[in-house]
Design a protein around this motif. Structure first.
Motif, PDB file in Angstrom:
ATOM      1  N   ASP A 126     -28.673  61.977 -58.388  1.00  0.00           N
ATOM      2  CA  ASP A 126     -28.288  61.538 -60.089  1.00  0.00           C
ATOM      3  C   ASP A 126     -28.247  62.420 -60.324  1.00  0.00           C
ATOM      4  OD1 ASP A 126     -29.412  59.546 -61.540  1.00  0.00           O
ATOM      5  OD2 ASP A 126     -31.834  59.990 -60.897  1.00  0.00           O
ATOM      6  N   GLY A 127     -27.587  62.229 -61.815  1.00  0.00           N
ATOM      7  CA  GLY A 127     -27.913  63.503 -63.265  1.00  0.00           C
ATOM      8  C   GLY A 127     -26.440  63.933 -62.632  1.00  0.00           C
ATOM      9  N   ILE A 128     -25.589  63.288 -62.864  1.00  0.00           N
ATOM     10  CA  ILE A 128     -23.770  63.569 -62.913  1.00  0.00           C
ATOM     11  C   ILE A 128     -23.285  63.034 -63.335  1.00  0.00           C
ATOM     12  CG2 ILE A 128     -22.208  64.953 -61.432  1.00  0.00           C
ATOM     13  CD1 ILE A 128     -23.717  65.565 -59.485  1.00  0.00           C
ATOM     14  N   VAL A 147     -34.974  65.576 -70.696  1.00  0.00           N
ATOM     15  CA  VAL A 147     -34.582  66.394 -69.803  1.00  0.00           C
ATOM     16  C   VAL A 147     -33.838  67.650 -70.809  1.00  0.00           C
ATOM     17  CG1 VAL A 147     -33.367  66.102 -68.080  1.00  0.00           C
ATOM     18  CG2 VAL A 147     -32.150  66.452 -69.965  1.00  0.00           C
ATOM     19  N   ASN A 148     -34.648  69.340 -70.527  1.00  0.00           N
ATOM     20  CA  ASN A 148     -33.988  69.645 -71.088  1.00  0.00           C
ATOM     21  C   ASN A 148     -32.607  70.904 -71.003  1.00  0.00           C
ATOM     22  OD1 ASN A 148     -34.969  71.502 -73.447  1.00  0.00           O
ATOM     23  ND2 ASN A 148     -35.505  73.463 -71.866  1.00  0.00           N
ATOM     24  N   ARG A 149     -32.747  70.706 -69.815  1.00  0.00           N
ATOM     25  CA  ARG A 149     -31.175  71.472 -69.392  1.00  0.00           C
ATOM     26  C   ARG A 149     -30.317  70.998 -69.251  1.00  0.00           C
ATOM     27  NH1 ARG A 149     -31.985  77.428 -67.050  1.00  0.00           N
ATOM     28  NH2 ARG A 149     -34.105  77.921 -67.562  1.00  0.00           N
ATOM     29  N   ILE A 150     -28.842  71.234 -69.956  1.00  0.00           N
ATOM     30  CA  ILE A 150     -27.909  70.740 -69.055  1.00  0.00           C
ATOM     31  C   ILE A 150     -26.578  71.497 -69.548  1.00  0.00           C
ATOM     32  CG2 ILE A 150     -26.058  68.789 -70.590  1.00  0.00           C
ATOM     33  CD1 ILE A 150     -28.653  67.844 -71.815  1.00  0.00           C
ATOM     34  N   THR A 151     -25.750  70.968 -68.278  1.00  0.00           N
ATOM     35  CA  THR A 151     -24.623  71.727 -68.204  1.00  0.00           C
ATOM     36  C   THR A 151     -23.809  70.689 -68.586  1.00  0.00           C
ATOM     37  OG1 THR A 151     -25.762  72.583 -66.490  1.00  0.00           O
ATOM     38  CG2 THR A 151     -23.464  72.630 -66.508  1.00  0.00           C
ATOM     39  N   VAL A 152     -22.373  71.341 -69.100  1.00  0.00           N
ATOM     40  CA  VAL A 152     -21.936  70.330 -69.553  1.00  0.00           C
ATOM     41  C   VAL A 152     -20.001  71.118 -68.611  1.00  0.00           C
ATOM     42  CG1 VAL A 152     -19.375  69.800 -70.978  1.00  0.00           C
ATOM     43  CG2 VAL A 152     -22.656  69.785 -71.402  1.00  0.00           C
ATOM     44  N   GLY A 217     -29.575  69.728 -55.268  1.00  0.00           N
ATOM     45  CA  GLY A 217     -30.596  68.732 -55.808  1.00  0.00           C
ATOM     46  C   GLY A 217     -31.787  68.364 -54.932  1.00  0.00           C
ATOM     47  N   GLU A 218     -32.381  67.953 -55.342  1.00  0.00           N
ATOM     48  CA  GLU A 218     -33.810  68.844 -55.347  1.00  0.00           C
ATOM     49  C   GLU A 218     -34.446  65.949 -55.089  1.00  0.00           C
ATOM     50  OE1 GLU A 218     -36.865  70.128 -55.994  1.00  0.00           O
ATOM     51  OE2 GLU A 218     -36.118  72.274 -55.983  1.00  0.00           O
ATOM     52  N   ASN A 219     -34.517  66.029 -54.073  1.00  0.00           N
ATOM     53  CA  ASN A 219     -35.574  64.475 -54.116  1.00  0.00           C
ATOM     54  C   ASN A 219     -34.450  63.466 -54.926  1.00  0.00           C
ATOM     55  OD1 ASN A 219     -38.008  65.265 -53.431  1.00  0.00           O
ATOM     56  ND2 ASN A 219     -38.290  66.162 -55.301  1.00  0.00           N
ATOM     57  N   GLY A 220     -32.900  63.803 -54.454  1.00  0.00           N
ATOM     58  CA  GLY A 220     -32.329  62.997 -55.039  1.00  0.00           C
ATOM     59  C   GLY A 220     -31.443  63.131 -56.311  1.00  0.00           C
ATOM     60  N   LYS A 221     -31.709  63.894 -56.838  1.00  0.00           N
ATOM     61  CA  LYS A 221     -31.470  64.870 -58.557  1.00  0.00           C
ATOM     62  C   LYS A 221     -31.067  66.080 -58.292  1.00  0.00           C
ATOM     63  CE  LYS A 221     -35.023  61.713 -60.567  1.00  0.00           C
ATOM     64  NZ  LYS A 221     -36.136  61.506 -61.265  1.00  0.00           N
ATOM     65  N   VAL A 222     -30.597  66.156 -59.298  1.00  0.00           N
ATOM     66  CA  VAL A 222     -29.289  67.454 -59.697  1.00  0.00           C
ATOM     67  C   VAL A 222     -29.896  68.577 -59.700  1.00  0.00           C
ATOM     68  CG1 VAL A 222     -27.742  66.465 -61.666  1.00  0.00           C
ATOM     69  CG2 VAL A 222     -27.042  68.904 -60.228  1.00  0.00           C
ATOM     70  N   THR A 223     -30.336  69.506 -59.399  1.00  0.00           N
ATOM     71  CA  THR A 223     -30.588  71.113 -60.077  1.00  0.00           C
ATOM     72  C   THR A 223     -30.080  71.961 -60.478  1.00  0.00           C
ATOM     73  OG1 THR A 223     -31.413  71.839 -57.890  1.00  0.00           O
ATOM     74  CG2 THR A 223     -32.903  69.836 -58.615  1.00  0.00           C
ATOM     75  N   LYS A 224     -29.236  72.130 -59.379  1.00  0.00           N
ATOM     76  CA  LYS A 224     -27.960  73.356 -59.825  1.00  0.00           C
ATOM     77  C   LYS A 224     -26.612  72.874 -59.205  1.00  0.00           C
ATOM     78  CE  LYS A 224     -31.625  76.709 -57.541  1.00  0.00           C
ATOM     79  NZ  LYS A 224     -31.658  77.920 -56.429  1.00  0.00           N
ATOM     80  N   VAL A 225     -25.440  73.407 -60.213  1.00  0.00           N
ATOM     81  CA  VAL A 225     -24.128  73.637 -60.031  1.00  0.00           C
ATOM     82  C   VAL A 225     -23.546  75.074 -59.628  1.00  0.00           C
ATOM     83  CG1 VAL A 225     -22.208  73.216 -61.196  1.00  0.00           C
ATOM     84  CG2 VAL A 225     -24.340  72.125 -62.503  1.00  0.00           C
ATOM     85  N   THR A 234     -30.236  73.798 -63.613  1.00  0.00           N
ATOM     86  CA  THR A 234     -29.572  72.275 -64.970  1.00  0.00           C
ATOM     87  C   THR A 234     -30.850  70.886 -64.080  1.00  0.00           C
ATOM     88  OG1 THR A 234     -27.967  71.591 -66.056  1.00  0.00           O
ATOM     89  CG2 THR A 234     -27.723  71.152 -63.040  1.00  0.00           C
ATOM     90  N   GLU A 235     -30.773  69.835 -64.984  1.00  0.00           N
ATOM     91  CA  GLU A 235     -31.813  69.201 -64.682  1.00  0.00           C
ATOM     92  C   GLU A 235     -30.726  67.728 -65.206  1.00  0.00           C
ATOM     93  OE1 GLU A 235     -36.225  68.847 -66.599  1.00  0.00           O
ATOM     94  OE2 GLU A 235     -34.377  70.069 -67.784  1.00  0.00           O
ATOM     95  N   LEU A 236     -29.338  67.843 -65.923  1.00  0.00           N
ATOM     96  CA  LEU A 236     -28.643  67.373 -66.197  1.00  0.00           C
ATOM     97  C   LEU A 236     -26.776  67.450 -66.515  1.00  0.00           C
ATOM     98  CD1 LEU A 236     -28.190  63.768 -67.288  1.00  0.00           C
ATOM     99  CD2 LEU A 236     -28.042  64.405 -69.202  1.00  0.00           C
ATOM    100  N   VAL A 237     -25.942  67.007 -65.383  1.00  0.00           N
ATOM    101  CA  VAL A 237     -24.597  67.684 -65.527  1.00  0.00           C
ATOM    102  C   VAL A 237     -23.576  67.039 -66.127  1.00  0.00           C
ATOM    103  CG1 VAL A 237     -22.340  67.905 -64.112  1.00  0.00           C
ATOM    104  CG2 VAL A 237     -24.816  68.911 -64.061  1.00  0.00           C
ATOM    105  N   ILE A 238     -23.127  67.154 -67.175  1.00  0.00           N
ATOM    106  CA  ILE A 238     -21.837  65.494 -67.497  1.00  0.00           C
ATOM    107  C   ILE A 238     -20.187  66.066 -66.977  1.00  0.00           C
ATOM    108  CG2 ILE A 238     -20.855  64.553 -69.550  1.00  0.00           C
ATOM    109  CD1 ILE A 238     -24.087  64.314 -69.446  1.00  0.00           C
TER     110      ILE A 238
END
Length: 454
Positions: A126-128, A147-152, A217-225, A234-238
């Motif tokens: 989740d979060g990609i 979220v605060n950290r976003i990766t594109v 990810g942790e608990n089904g959510k993305v945390t690192k690229v 990261t907390e969100l990836v685009i």
């Protein structure tokens, strides 16, 4: 005449509206699998960044507007099969799953493109997110607020515009790309270097020359690229890696490029009789190289869609090809380019030279004046202009449209030196900066000629 149109964004809308106006007796049926049409995806970053407050302004048509032209629009309908020999198609109503068949006399393929989605470990976290349509943009805005950290991932136009938008919204942003430079398809290093510095100055982390290998990810959510050079929290990836044409429906039935882009002639006709294509689903004729190429741009799409309608019954107006002209604004810098970069030209095996000027766009005696940076790329043997790039704090991007016309008409860099441009101190110098580039490119010596006999 029964006309079926598959897909209704830029090219589709242009083809439909013009067909309805030119052939009022035509029976036009549109199949669109989304719940909206004619969305200007190039405005997503402006919407995300809050520059565009009302997203309805990013739509320039609707099923209701098309109905006023006598067009039947089947929303949330996906065409699942096409038989170009039998001139039939099969569609599925996505609301109830019902399937049915239809026939056509003319078929217009404006199915567009879809983001490239890599098959990497962790892609199901989740979060990609993707960035292509209206629903994507709403999801991005909603999730970014949490979220605060976003990766594109992807440093093309969309990726660069998004990181700027996120940063202006106070986010901590990382931009990842496998290339060593941002915007490498559009600009040479002389232009990308200062843009990269500008992004860094605004606190954006650039992770260039890094290929994404997986997501954690942790608990089904993305945390690192995870990349080829390390990892980024990261907390969100685009994902903005690029696009590929949506053309599976016609695979094996029409000529295509290796990437699936449909090849059309100068009248937007495919290799199958009575089947036309336009927009991101097909290849364009790229004038700088004289070859077919895949350059998905809204400008190409609306031109091609309009030409489909004009050539639907008889060949009337040929396609002029394109230079792939485009522009972007990053913070205070106005940037535009057309044709080949020097790097791309050399990649094509072409023998080229270039001229680079840095000047003030208008006289220094004026109260204010801004610097302009211009590069013109030209073929060494013929001196034919192949491309150009411009950047300035002042919006001088329309000058690139002028160079686009020069490339279109196969003009030389020497002719650019002496084109008639007006002079007015409010706007430019006695020698317009386009002239200046041409003058600087002139040969430094001239071959001696025999004196003429009198």
């Amino acid at each position: 005449m029964k006309v079926a149109v598959i897909g209704c964004t830029h090219a589709g809308t242009a083809a439909i509206v013009n067909t309805a106006q030119l052939y009022p007796d035509a029976e036009i049926t549109v199949y669109e699998r989304n719940d909206n049409i004619s969305f200007l995806s190039c405005g997503i970053a402006l919407y995300v960044g809050g520059v565009v407050k009302d997203p309805q302004g990013l739509f320039y048509s609707s099923p209701e507007k098309l109905a006023e032209l006598g067009v039947k629009t089947n929303m949330r309908h996906e065409v699942i099969a096409v038989d170009t020999k039998a001139k039939t198609l099969r569609a599925r109503n996505l609301a109830n799953g019902q399937e049915f068949d239809d026939t056509y006399d003319k078929l217009i393929m404006t199915t567009g493109s879809w983001p490239i989605v890599p098959k990497l470990e962790g892609m199901d976290l989740d979060g990609i997110l993707l960035s292509k349509n209206y629903n994507h943009s709403n999801t991005i805005i909603e999730r970014a607020q949490q979220v605060n950290r976003i990766t594109v991932v992807g440093a093309g136009y969309i990726g660069v515009e998004l990181v700027e938008a996120f940063q202006m919204n106070g986010k901590q942003v990382t931009l990842i790309d496998g290339e060593e430079r941002i915007l490498s398809k559009y600009l040479d290093e002389e232009f990308t270097a200062p843009i990269e510095q500008s992004l860094k100055d605004h606190g954006i982390t650039l992770a260039l020359g890094e290929k994404v290998s997986s997501f954690v990810g942790e608990n089904g959510k993305v945390t690192k690229v995870i990349t080829s050079k390390g990892e980024h929290e990261t907390e969100l990836v685009i994902l903005c890696i690029g696009f590929r044409p949506n053309t599976e429906l016609l695979k094996g039935q029409v000529e295509m490029l290796p990437n699936g882009a449909i090849v059309v002639n100068n009248y937007m006709e495919t290799s199958a009789p009575d089947v036309f294509a336009a927009g991101d689903s097909c290849a364009i004729h790229y004038n700088p190289t004289g070859k077919n190429a895949y350059i998905p741009l809204a400008t190409n799409a609306v031109r091609m869609g309009t030409l489909v309608a004009r050539n639907l019954v008889a060949q009337t107006i040929p396609y002029m090809g394109t230079q792939g002209t485009s522009g972007i604004k990053i913070y205070e810098d106005n940037i535009a380019g057309t044709g080949l970069t020097e790097e791309a030209a050399k990649g094509e095996g072409m023998e080229v030279d270039s001229v680079m000027i840095t000047d003030n766009y208008r006289p220094e005696f004026m109260p204010t004046f801004e610097q302009v940076q211009l590069k013109v790329v030209f073929e060494r043997a013929t001196r034919r202009i192949l491309g150009a790039q411009i950047m300035s704090k002042m919006d001088l991007t329309q000058s690139i449209n002028t160079i686009s016309v020069c490339i279109q008409n196969k003009m030389t860099v020497d002719q650019l030196a002496f084109i008639d441009f007006f002079f007015q101190p409010h706007y430019n110098k006695p020698w317009n900066f386009l002239n200046t580039a041409g003058l600087q490119a002139l040969p430094k010596t001239l071959a001696a000629k025999e004196p003429a006999l009198v």
